[in-house]
Design a protein around this motif. Sequence first.
Motif, PDB file in Angstrom:
ATOM      1  N   VAL A 356       0.819  -1.155   0.018  1.00 15.32           N
ATOM      2  CA  VAL A 356       0.137   0.013  -0.082  1.00 15.32           C
ATOM      3  C   VAL A 356       1.063   1.258   0.005  1.00 15.32           C
ATOM      4  CG1 VAL A 356      -1.650   1.371   1.227  1.00 15.32           C
ATOM      5  CG2 VAL A 356      -1.756  -1.314   1.376  1.00 15.32           C
ATOM      6  N   THR A 357       1.815   1.367   0.819  1.00 22.69           N
ATOM      7  CA  THR A 357       2.640   2.470   0.977  1.00 22.69           C
ATOM      8  C   THR A 357       4.120   1.792   1.389  1.00 22.69           C
ATOM      9  OG1 THR A 357       2.322   2.707   3.331  1.00 22.69           O
ATOM     10  CG2 THR A 357       1.051   4.060   1.847  1.00 22.69           C
ATOM     11  N   GLN A 358       5.106   2.809   1.546  1.00 19.43           N
ATOM     12  CA  GLN A 358       6.560   2.317   1.692  1.00 19.43           C
ATOM     13  C   GLN A 358       6.643   1.659   2.998  1.00 19.43           C
ATOM     14  OE1 GLN A 358       9.063   2.743  -0.433  1.00 19.43           O
ATOM     15  NE2 GLN A 358      10.476   1.548   1.138  1.00 19.43           N
ATOM     16  N   ALA A 359       5.772   1.679   3.932  1.00 21.78           N
ATOM     17  CA  ALA A 359       5.817   1.068   5.257  1.00 21.78           C
ATOM     18  C   ALA A 359       4.511   0.073   5.501  1.00 21.78           C
ATOM     19  CB  ALA A 359       6.024   1.931   6.494  1.00 21.78           C
ATOM     20  N   GLY A 360       3.741   0.374   4.645  1.00 21.28           N
ATOM     21  CA  GLY A 360       2.224  -0.473   4.936  1.00 21.28           C
ATOM     22  C   GLY A 360       2.031  -1.626   3.689  1.00 21.28           C
ATOM     23  N   PHE A 361       1.710  -2.749   4.490  1.00 22.12           N
ATOM     24  CA  PHE A 361       1.453  -3.795   3.743  1.00 22.12           C
ATOM     25  C   PHE A 361      -0.099  -4.437   3.898  1.00 22.12           C
ATOM     26  CE2 PHE A 361       0.884  -8.414   2.701  1.00 22.12           C
ATOM     27  CZ  PHE A 361       1.976  -8.593   1.416  1.00 22.12           C
ATOM     28  N   ALA A 362      -0.874  -4.474   2.844  1.00 23.80           N
ATOM     29  CA  ALA A 362      -2.364  -4.971   3.017  1.00 23.80           C
ATOM     30  C   ALA A 362      -2.548  -6.063   1.927  1.00 23.80           C
ATOM     31  CB  ALA A 362      -3.226  -4.101   3.128  1.00 23.80           C
ATOM     32  N   CYS A 363      -2.715  -7.298   2.352  1.00 28.88           N
ATOM     33  CA  CYS A 363      -2.979  -8.413   1.289  1.00 28.88           C
ATOM     34  C   CYS A 363      -4.323  -8.215   0.793  1.00 28.88           C
ATOM     35  CB  CYS A 363      -2.686  -9.748   2.047  1.00 28.88           C
ATOM     36  SG  CYS A 363      -3.056 -11.151   0.755  1.00 28.88           S
ATOM     37  N   THR A 364      -4.280  -8.126  -0.658  1.00 27.04           N
ATOM     38  CA  THR A 364      -5.860  -8.066  -1.239  1.00 27.04           C
ATOM     39  C   THR A 364      -6.529  -9.361  -1.214  1.00 27.04           C
ATOM     40  OG1 THR A 364      -4.637  -8.479  -3.282  1.00 27.04           O
ATOM     41  CG2 THR A 364      -4.803  -6.082  -2.647  1.00 27.04           C
ATOM     42  N   ALA A 365      -5.794 -10.559  -0.812  1.00 25.10           N
ATOM     43  CA  ALA A 365      -6.483 -11.715  -1.037  1.00 25.10           C
ATOM     44  C   ALA A 365      -6.959 -12.142   0.249  1.00 25.10           C
ATOM     45  CB  ALA A 365      -5.619 -12.888  -1.418  1.00 25.10           C
TER      46      ALA A 365
END
Length: 394
Positions: A356-365
């Motif tokens: 999502v961002t440089q520090a953010g991760f959010a799995c779309t699955a």
Amino acid sequence: MRRSFRFLLRPTARQAAALAACLEDHRQLYNAALEHRRTAYARAGVSVRYGEQSAELKHIRGDDPDGQGCWSFSSQQATLRRLDKAFRAFFDRVKAGRTPGFPRFKGRGWFDTVEWPKDGDGCRWDSQPGHPTTTYVRLQGVGHVRVHRHRPVRGQVKTISVKREGPRWFVVLSCDDVPAGPLPATGAVAGIDMGVASLVTTSDGQHLSNPRPLAASAGRLAAAQRALARKKRGSTRRREAVARVAALHARVRRQRLDGAHKAALALVRTYDVIVHEGLRIANMTRSASGTIEAPGRNVAQKSGLNRSILDAGWGVFLTILAYKAESAGRELIAVNPAGTSRTCARCGHCAKENRVTQAGFACTACGHAAHADVNAAVNILRAGLALRQAGQAA
């Protein structure tokens, strides 16, 4: 194990002048040997080898007893081998189809090291062992130079080098049979993700800060370089300005090394197995400017990213981590970094939209959310453990 030990020299004024003369004569020998090779090939198509140039040293020393004849024969042979190594590297690059980079003449300030290939042949470490408080190194033509020995030397001294950095002189000892100092096992394993915001992020969520020494000194460096640009070439004030710029760069280098040593030591003390990315830093920091026919895109942004990566000193850190892990009996594993930052550590779904961002991760699955660097470090750890298990099975 083979390790190097570096110590500050404390030469007298006469010894400092002799060290400078030794360095200058070795520089001239290097340049003369390079000119010999270039001329022989250009005029007669003959390739001159190290053995032929080494055989001529006796006559060179005899014709110049107050110059080349003052210094160790072995150190001069080491200088000729240094040139031979540069030519071999040049031919290797030609065969590999890379940019060749023909060996260059060394100007003043571009030749800063003299090597003695064997302790006892023109040099002697700890030349006054009976002295109660001070250690000395004896160098032919210079004398017994005092050494600031801040730690004990382990193993057997094989080669001795003297290096000039600005106004300072250092002696570097390369030692064989250095005993390892294994640390007690902790049972912990970790994957580490290299970054710019944090130098290292571990798979258990620990962030090791990036000191960014170049960014911290950018203002002073810019001011010193502007002052240098205003000075007249060849003047005393220009030499002083050059020395100020060099001193600032040396300070940045020392700060970067200090940060890398501290971060590597913290990891080695904590984990038995450390998995890291097998990064190709030279490719990652390649310029995006392109050519006149095909100019690059986002050149300024890529230039800033390259500067940040090089300021972080990933290559320096990984080199230090490797030798500290070997000395401590830790296991270090390098894995392919492809896809580790875009793959979900929970379900394995890989897509660029996950970041999502440089520090953010959010799995779309599956909806898993985490710090992007921690998520990548977990993927790196799993890949390293799988690689380790496959190796043990084989």
